[in-house]
Motif scaffolding. Sequence first.
Motif, PDB file in Angstrom:
ATOM      1  N   ALA A  42      -8.280  -2.695   1.052  1.00 17.53           N
ATOM      2  CA  ALA A  42      -8.791  -2.618  -0.321  1.00 17.53           C
ATOM      3  C   ALA A  42      -7.988  -3.533  -1.244  1.00 17.53           C
ATOM      4  O   ALA A  42      -8.553  -4.182  -2.138  1.00 17.53           O
ATOM      5  CB  ALA A  42      -8.741  -1.180  -0.823  1.00 17.53           C
ATOM      6  N   ILE A  43      -6.691  -3.608  -1.014  1.00 17.53           N
ATOM      7  CA  ILE A  43      -5.844  -4.496  -1.814  1.00 17.53           C
ATOM      8  C   ILE A  43      -6.228  -5.948  -1.548  1.00 17.53           C
ATOM      9  O   ILE A  43      -6.375  -6.743  -2.481  1.00 17.53           O
ATOM     10  CB  ILE A  43      -4.356  -4.254  -1.498  1.00 17.53           C
ATOM     11  CG1 ILE A  43      -3.943  -2.852  -1.972  1.00 17.53           C
ATOM     12  CG2 ILE A  43      -3.480  -5.323  -2.141  1.00 17.53           C
ATOM     13  CD1 ILE A  43      -2.605  -2.393  -1.460  1.00 17.53           C
ATOM     14  N   GLN A  47       0.506  -1.131 -12.897  1.00 19.18           N
ATOM     15  CA  GLN A  47       1.032  -0.220 -11.881  1.00 19.18           C
ATOM     16  C   GLN A  47       1.649  -1.012 -10.731  1.00 19.18           C
ATOM     17  O   GLN A  47       2.711  -0.644 -10.214  1.00 19.18           O
ATOM     18  CB  GLN A  47      -0.077   0.698 -11.364  1.00 19.18           C
ATOM     19  CG  GLN A  47      -0.553   1.687 -12.398  1.00 19.18           C
ATOM     20  CD  GLN A  47      -1.845   2.363 -12.005  1.00 19.18           C
ATOM     21  OE1 GLN A  47      -2.706   1.776 -11.342  1.00 19.18           O
ATOM     22  NE2 GLN A  47      -2.004   3.613 -12.423  1.00 19.18           N
ATOM     23  N   CYS A  48       1.005  -2.081 -10.344  1.00 19.82           N
ATOM     24  CA  CYS A  48       1.520  -2.934  -9.271  1.00 19.82           C
ATOM     25  C   CYS A  48       2.860  -3.534  -9.653  1.00 19.82           C
ATOM     26  O   CYS A  48       3.804  -3.553  -8.848  1.00 19.82           O
ATOM     27  CB  CYS A  48       0.531  -4.052  -8.960  1.00 19.82           C
ATOM     28  SG  CYS A  48      -1.011  -3.485  -8.216  1.00 19.82           S
ATOM     29  N   MET A  49       2.962  -4.024 -10.874  1.00 15.34           N
ATOM     30  CA  MET A  49       4.221  -4.609 -11.331  1.00 15.34           C
ATOM     31  C   MET A  49       5.337  -3.561 -11.311  1.00 15.34           C
ATOM     32  O   MET A  49       6.476  -3.860 -10.946  1.00 15.34           O
ATOM     33  CB  MET A  49       4.080  -5.183 -12.748  1.00 15.34           C
ATOM     34  CG  MET A  49       3.178  -6.403 -12.844  1.00 15.34           C
ATOM     35  SD  MET A  49       3.857  -7.846 -11.988  1.00 15.34           S
ATOM     36  CE  MET A  49       2.784  -7.907 -10.586  1.00 15.34           C
ATOM     37  N   LYS A  50       4.987  -2.331 -11.671  1.00 20.99           N
ATOM     38  CA  LYS A  50       5.979  -1.261 -11.671  1.00 20.99           C
ATOM     39  C   LYS A  50       6.503  -0.984 -10.266  1.00 20.99           C
ATOM     40  O   LYS A  50       7.710  -0.897 -10.061  1.00 20.99           O
ATOM     41  CB  LYS A  50       5.378   0.012 -12.264  1.00 20.99           C
ATOM     42  CG  LYS A  50       6.348   1.161 -12.317  1.00 20.99           C
ATOM     43  CD  LYS A  50       5.734   2.382 -12.966  1.00 20.99           C
ATOM     44  CE  LYS A  50       6.753   3.515 -13.017  1.00 20.99           C
ATOM     45  NZ  LYS A  50       6.232   4.669 -13.734  1.00 20.99           N
ATOM     46  N   SER A  73       0.830  -1.204   0.000  1.00 19.43           N
ATOM     47  CA  SER A  73       0.000   0.000   0.000  1.00 19.43           C
ATOM     48  C   SER A  73       0.865   1.255   0.000  1.00 19.43           C
ATOM     49  O   SER A  73       0.580   2.224  -0.721  1.00 19.43           O
ATOM     50  CB  SER A  73      -0.922  -0.019   1.224  1.00 19.43           C
ATOM     51  OG  SER A  73      -1.667   1.160   1.303  1.00 19.43           O
ATOM     52  N   LYS A  74       1.937   1.240   0.779  1.00 21.00           N
ATOM     53  CA  LYS A  74       2.857   2.385   0.835  1.00 21.00           C
ATOM     54  C   LYS A  74       3.595   2.564  -0.487  1.00 21.00           C
ATOM     55  O   LYS A  74       3.805   3.684  -0.941  1.00 21.00           O
ATOM     56  CB  LYS A  74       3.837   2.227   1.985  1.00 21.00           C
ATOM     57  CG  LYS A  74       3.201   2.384   3.342  1.00 21.00           C
ATOM     58  CD  LYS A  74       4.192   2.178   4.457  1.00 21.00           C
ATOM     59  CE  LYS A  74       3.476   2.272   5.803  1.00 21.00           C
ATOM     60  NZ  LYS A  74       4.373   1.997   6.917  1.00 21.00           N
ATOM     61  N   LEU A  75       3.993   1.467  -1.115  1.00 21.96           N
ATOM     62  CA  LEU A  75       4.661   1.551  -2.412  1.00 21.96           C
ATOM     63  C   LEU A  75       3.731   2.148  -3.469  1.00 21.96           C
ATOM     64  O   LEU A  75       4.153   2.964  -4.293  1.00 21.96           O
ATOM     65  CB  LEU A  75       5.138   0.164  -2.861  1.00 21.96           C
ATOM     66  CG  LEU A  75       6.277  -0.462  -2.074  1.00 21.96           C
ATOM     67  CD1 LEU A  75       6.476  -1.916  -2.489  1.00 21.96           C
ATOM     68  CD2 LEU A  75       7.557   0.332  -2.251  1.00 21.96           C
ATOM     69  N   LEU A  76       2.473   1.727  -3.441  1.00 19.81           N
ATOM     70  CA  LEU A  76       1.502   2.275  -4.385  1.00 19.81           C
ATOM     71  C   LEU A  76       1.284   3.762  -4.143  1.00 19.81           C
ATOM     72  O   LEU A  76       1.144   4.539  -5.096  1.00 19.81           O
ATOM     73  CB  LEU A  76       0.169   1.520  -4.280  1.00 19.81           C
ATOM     74  CG  LEU A  76       0.149   0.112  -4.866  1.00 19.81           C
ATOM     75  CD1 LEU A  76      -1.140  -0.597  -4.476  1.00 19.81           C
ATOM     76  CD2 LEU A  76       0.312   0.147  -6.377  1.00 19.81           C
ATOM     77  N   LEU A  77       1.254   4.166  -2.884  1.00 27.11           N
ATOM     78  CA  LEU A  77       1.058   5.572  -2.549  1.00 27.11           C
ATOM     79  C   LEU A  77       2.188   6.429  -3.117  1.00 27.11           C
ATOM     80  O   LEU A  77       1.953   7.550  -3.566  1.00 27.11           O
ATOM     81  CB  LEU A  77       0.944   5.755  -1.039  1.00 27.11           C
ATOM     82  CG  LEU A  77       0.431   7.096  -0.552  1.00 27.11           C
ATOM     83  CD1 LEU A  77      -0.912   7.446  -1.168  1.00 27.11           C
ATOM     84  CD2 LEU A  77       0.327   7.091   0.959  1.00 27.11           C
ATOM     85  N   ASP A  78       3.404   5.900  -3.147  1.00 29.51           N
ATOM     86  CA  ASP A  78       4.532   6.614  -3.749  1.00 29.51           C
ATOM     87  C   ASP A  78       4.308   6.885  -5.232  1.00 29.51           C
ATOM     88  O   ASP A  78       4.853   7.828  -5.790  1.00 29.51           O
ATOM     89  CB  ASP A  78       5.835   5.834  -3.569  1.00 29.51           C
ATOM     90  CG  ASP A  78       6.305   5.786  -2.124  1.00 29.51           C
ATOM     91  OD1 ASP A  78       5.844   6.609  -1.313  1.00 29.51           O
ATOM     92  OD2 ASP A  78       7.127   4.903  -1.810  1.00 29.51           O
ATOM     93  N   LEU A  79       3.495   6.050  -5.872  1.00 32.50           N
ATOM     94  CA  LEU A  79       3.156   6.216  -7.285  1.00 32.50           C
ATOM     95  C   LEU A  79       1.891   7.064  -7.456  1.00 32.50           C
ATOM     96  O   LEU A  79       1.490   7.355  -8.560  1.00 32.50           O
ATOM     97  CB  LEU A  79       2.976   4.844  -7.940  1.00 32.50           C
ATOM     98  CG  LEU A  79       2.900   4.770  -9.443  1.00 32.50           C
ATOM     99  CD1 LEU A  79       4.207   5.231 -10.088  1.00 32.50           C
ATOM    100  CD2 LEU A  79       2.582   3.365  -9.891  1.00 32.50           C
TER     101      LEU A  79
END
Length: 68
Positions: free
Chosen positions: A36-37, A53-56, A22-28
Amino acid sequence: MEARRILKGELARKDIDYKKFSKLLLDLGIDESPGAITNKLSRGSLSFAFFLQCMKVIGRPNIQIALD
């Protein structure tokens, strides 16, 4: 379902839990709570754009998907 399987496998392989993810996604710029995930992955209801986006964010810019 294939995207879900791949994503869950990659998260496990990289030892990334949903909170860290979740934190990694927030950085994006993607605001997804760990809950939610969890729901998206358990239902298998993630878009292809979200999958990419997740793979990135987990460092997998290249993947192979078998379309049997």
